[in-house]
Design a protein around this motif. Structure first.
Motif, short mmCIF file in Angstrom:
data_model
loop_
_atom_site.label_atom_id
_atom_site.label_comp_id
_atom_site.label_asym_id
_atom_site.label_seq_id
_atom_site.Cartn_x
_atom_site.Cartn_y
_atom_site.Cartn_z
N SER A 22 -8.98 -3.93 10.60
CA SER A 22 -9.79 -4.24 9.43
C SER A 22 -10.94 -3.25 9.33
O SER A 22 -11.53 -2.84 10.34
N GLY A 23 -11.27 -2.88 8.09
CA GLY A 23 -12.35 -1.94 7.86
C GLY A 23 -11.95 -0.49 7.87
O GLY A 23 -12.77 0.38 7.59
N MET A 24 -10.70 -0.18 8.19
CA MET A 24 -10.24 1.20 8.22
C MET A 24 -10.16 1.80 6.82
O MET A 24 -10.08 1.09 5.82
N THR A 25 -10.16 3.13 6.79
CA THR A 25 -9.80 3.88 5.57
C THR A 25 -8.34 4.27 5.72
O THR A 25 -7.96 4.98 6.65
N LEU A 26 -7.52 3.79 4.79
CA LEU A 26 -6.07 3.93 4.89
C LEU A 26 -5.54 4.73 3.71
O LEU A 26 -5.73 4.36 2.55
N GLY A 27 -4.86 5.84 3.98
CA GLY A 27 -4.19 6.61 2.94
C GLY A 27 -2.75 6.17 2.79
O GLY A 27 -2.08 5.86 3.78
N ILE A 28 -2.27 6.14 1.55
CA ILE A 28 -0.88 5.75 1.28
C ILE A 28 -0.26 6.82 0.39
O ILE A 28 -0.75 7.08 -0.71
N GLY A 29 0.81 7.44 0.87
CA GLY A 29 1.44 8.53 0.15
C GLY A 29 2.29 8.05 -1.02
O GLY A 29 2.26 6.90 -1.42
N GLY A 30 3.10 8.96 -1.54
CA GLY A 30 3.87 8.67 -2.74
C GLY A 30 3.02 8.88 -3.99
O GLY A 30 1.89 9.38 -3.93
N TRP A 31 3.58 8.48 -5.12
CA TRP A 31 2.91 8.76 -6.40
C TRP A 31 3.30 7.68 -7.40
O TRP A 31 4.48 7.55 -7.75
N GLY A 32 2.36 6.86 -7.84
CA GLY A 32 2.70 5.79 -8.78
C GLY A 32 3.74 4.87 -8.18
O GLY A 32 3.54 4.31 -7.10
N PHE A 89 -5.39 7.10 -10.40
CA PHE A 89 -4.72 6.18 -11.32
C PHE A 89 -4.02 5.11 -10.49
O PHE A 89 -3.84 5.27 -9.27
N VAL A 90 -3.63 4.02 -11.15
CA VAL A 90 -2.78 3.01 -10.52
C VAL A 90 -1.75 2.60 -11.56
O VAL A 90 -2.06 1.88 -12.51
N THR A 91 -0.52 3.05 -11.40
CA THR A 91 0.51 2.88 -12.42
C THR A 91 1.85 2.53 -11.79
O THR A 91 2.11 2.85 -10.63
N LEU A 92 2.69 1.90 -12.59
CA LEU A 92 4.09 1.67 -12.20
C LEU A 92 5.00 2.64 -12.94
O LEU A 92 6.21 2.43 -13.00
N ASP A 93 4.43 3.68 -13.51
CA ASP A 93 5.16 4.72 -14.25
C ASP A 93 5.79 4.18 -15.52
O ASP A 93 5.28 4.42 -16.60
N SER A 94 6.88 3.44 -15.43
CA SER A 94 7.49 2.88 -16.64
C SER A 94 6.67 1.73 -17.20
O SER A 94 6.84 1.34 -18.36
N ILE A 95 5.78 1.17 -16.40
CA ILE A 95 4.77 0.21 -16.85
C ILE A 95 3.42 0.90 -16.62
O ILE A 95 3.02 1.10 -15.48
N PRO A 96 2.73 1.30 -17.69
CA PRO A 96 1.61 2.24 -17.54
C PRO A 96 0.50 1.79 -16.59
O PRO A 96 -0.01 2.61 -15.82
N LEU A 97 0.11 0.51 -16.64
CA LEU A 97 -0.99 0.05 -15.80
C LEU A 97 -0.52 -1.05 -14.87
O LEU A 97 0.04 -2.05 -15.32
N GLU A 98 -0.73 -0.85 -13.57
CA GLU A 98 -0.29 -1.83 -12.57
C GLU A 98 -1.01 -3.16 -12.82
O GLU A 98 -2.24 -3.24 -12.77
N PRO A 99 -0.27 -4.25 -13.11
CA PRO A 99 -0.92 -5.49 -13.56
C PRO A 99 -1.74 -6.21 -12.50
O PRO A 99 -2.79 -6.79 -12.82
N HIS A 100 -1.31 -6.21 -11.24
CA HIS A 100 -2.08 -6.90 -10.21
C HIS A 100 -3.35 -6.13 -9.87
O HIS A 100 -4.40 -6.73 -9.57
N TYR A 101 -3.28 -4.82 -9.92
CA TYR A 101 -4.49 -4.00 -9.79
C TYR A 101 -5.46 -4.32 -10.93
O TYR A 101 -6.66 -4.51 -10.71
N ARG A 102 -4.94 -4.37 -12.14
CA ARG A 102 -5.80 -4.63 -13.30
C ARG A 102 -6.51 -5.98 -13.16
O ARG A 102 -7.72 -6.08 -13.39
N THR A 103 -5.77 -7.01 -12.74
CA THR A 103 -6.37 -8.33 -12.58
C THR A 103 -7.48 -8.31 -11.54
O THR A 103 -8.57 -8.86 -11.76
N ALA A 104 -7.22 -7.67 -10.40
CA ALA A 104 -8.23 -7.62 -9.35
C ALA A 104 -9.43 -6.81 -9.78
O ALA A 104 -10.59 -7.18 -9.49
N ARG A 105 -9.20 -5.71 -10.48
CA ARG A 105 -10.31 -4.86 -10.92
C ARG A 105 -11.16 -5.59 -11.96
O ARG A 105 -12.40 -5.53 -11.91
N GLN A 106 -10.52 -6.28 -12.90
CA GLN A 106 -11.28 -6.99 -13.93
C GLN A 106 -12.11 -8.13 -13.37
O GLN A 106 -13.14 -8.49 -13.94
#
Length: 280
Positions: free
Chosen positions: A17-27, A73-90
């Motif tokens: 807990s508390g680490m800085t974690l990088g996650i590869g890939g893209w969207g 960005f945080v995207t699902l590509d074919s779905i432009p904005l990741e919905p669970h990210y959006r909910t948490a951010r809002q």
């Protein structure tokens, strides 16, 4: 030579807990989803996540694992904005540092080269400086006198990436159209964990050298996870599971988690298969 093979659970046991974690890939492309799912089952939390975000961010945000997110960005590509990210951010669920894609890349390069920052033109004249008040500019010491953004290094305690093939020593090969900066994530982190579709004893004489993306000296552990990027794509092994991604995006989090995230990776793959059979 060292055999670096591990299980997803052994990888997560090394995270804190508390680490800085990088996650590869893209969207929604070649994300280390099996490792992310293992992280969801752990008590690791309060993470600073560095990612060209996709469902990795959405899952961790929905589970309340993120303290701060650094992303372009945080995207699902074919779905432009990741919905669970959006909910948490809002709802103000975590702190956000949103930067330009090129700034993000240069932050990885700075960390990979163990530099405190690198100068970059990206971000100048935009609101990125306003929404990230901690950013600074530097002036060229040469005759041009040009001003640049001083992009700070994106240093990480650990990185998670997924590739098509890897050997037990930690060398990783991608076979798709894009490396997605996974090599930089591994080089920029103190420790890197690579999941793969298949463990191989060697890559063969026909392997294109530039496809041997991840070098063993940057890798701490290797995990064989067939379909471990699901539901994101892992071309050419498989494409994105668009139907399942739509299910993920439209299903309330508690319901989705209860059905698909209740057990280990084998349970997840079995639940996905059962859902796919129901649709036939």
């Amino acid at each position: 030579m060292t055999d670096k093979t591990m299980t997803p659970e052994e990888v997560v046991a090394r995270l804190r807990s508390g680490m800085t974690l990088g996650i590869g890939g893209w969207g929604s492309r070649r994300k280390p989803m099996a490792l992310v799912r293992a992280l969801l089952r752990s008590d690791v939390t309060d993470l600073t996540v560095v990612s060209y975000g996709g469902p990795d961010v959405g899952l961790l945000a929905a589970a309340g694992k993120i303290r701060k997110l650094v992303t372009a960005f945080v995207t699902l590509d074919s779905i432009p904005l990741e919905p669970h990210y959006r909910t948490a951010r809002q709802s103000g669920g975590f702190e956000l540092s949103e930067i330009d894609e090129a700034m993000f890349m240069w932050g990885l390069r700075a960390a990979a080269n163990r530099l405190p920052f690198l100068p970059v033109r990206a971000g100048l004249g935009s609101d990125v400086m306003r929404v990230n008040p901690g950013l600074r500019t530097v002036t060229s010491p040469y005759g041009d006198g040009e001003t640049f953004v001083a992009m700070p290094a994106l240093r990480m305690d650990a990185a998670l990436v997924h590739v098509n093939r890897a050997d037990r020593l930690g060398n990783g090969q991608y076979l798709g159209p894009d490396p997605y900066f996974d090599d930089l994530f591994c080089e920029a982190a103190e420790r890197a964990y690579v999941s793969c579709e298949e463990l191989v004893d060697g890559f063969g004489a026909a392997a294109v050298p530039q496809s041997l993306l991840v070098k063993r000296h940057t890798v701490t552990g290797v995990v064989e996870t067939p379909r471990g990027a699901h539901f994101t794509s892992c071309v050419p092994d498989y494409g994105r599971d668009e139907a399942f991604q739509k299910l993920y995006a439209t299903t309330p989090w508690p319901e989705f988690a209860a059905r698909f995230l209740y057990g280990d990776e084998k349970d997840y793959q079995s639940a996905v298969q059962a859902w796919q059979e129901e649709r036939r």
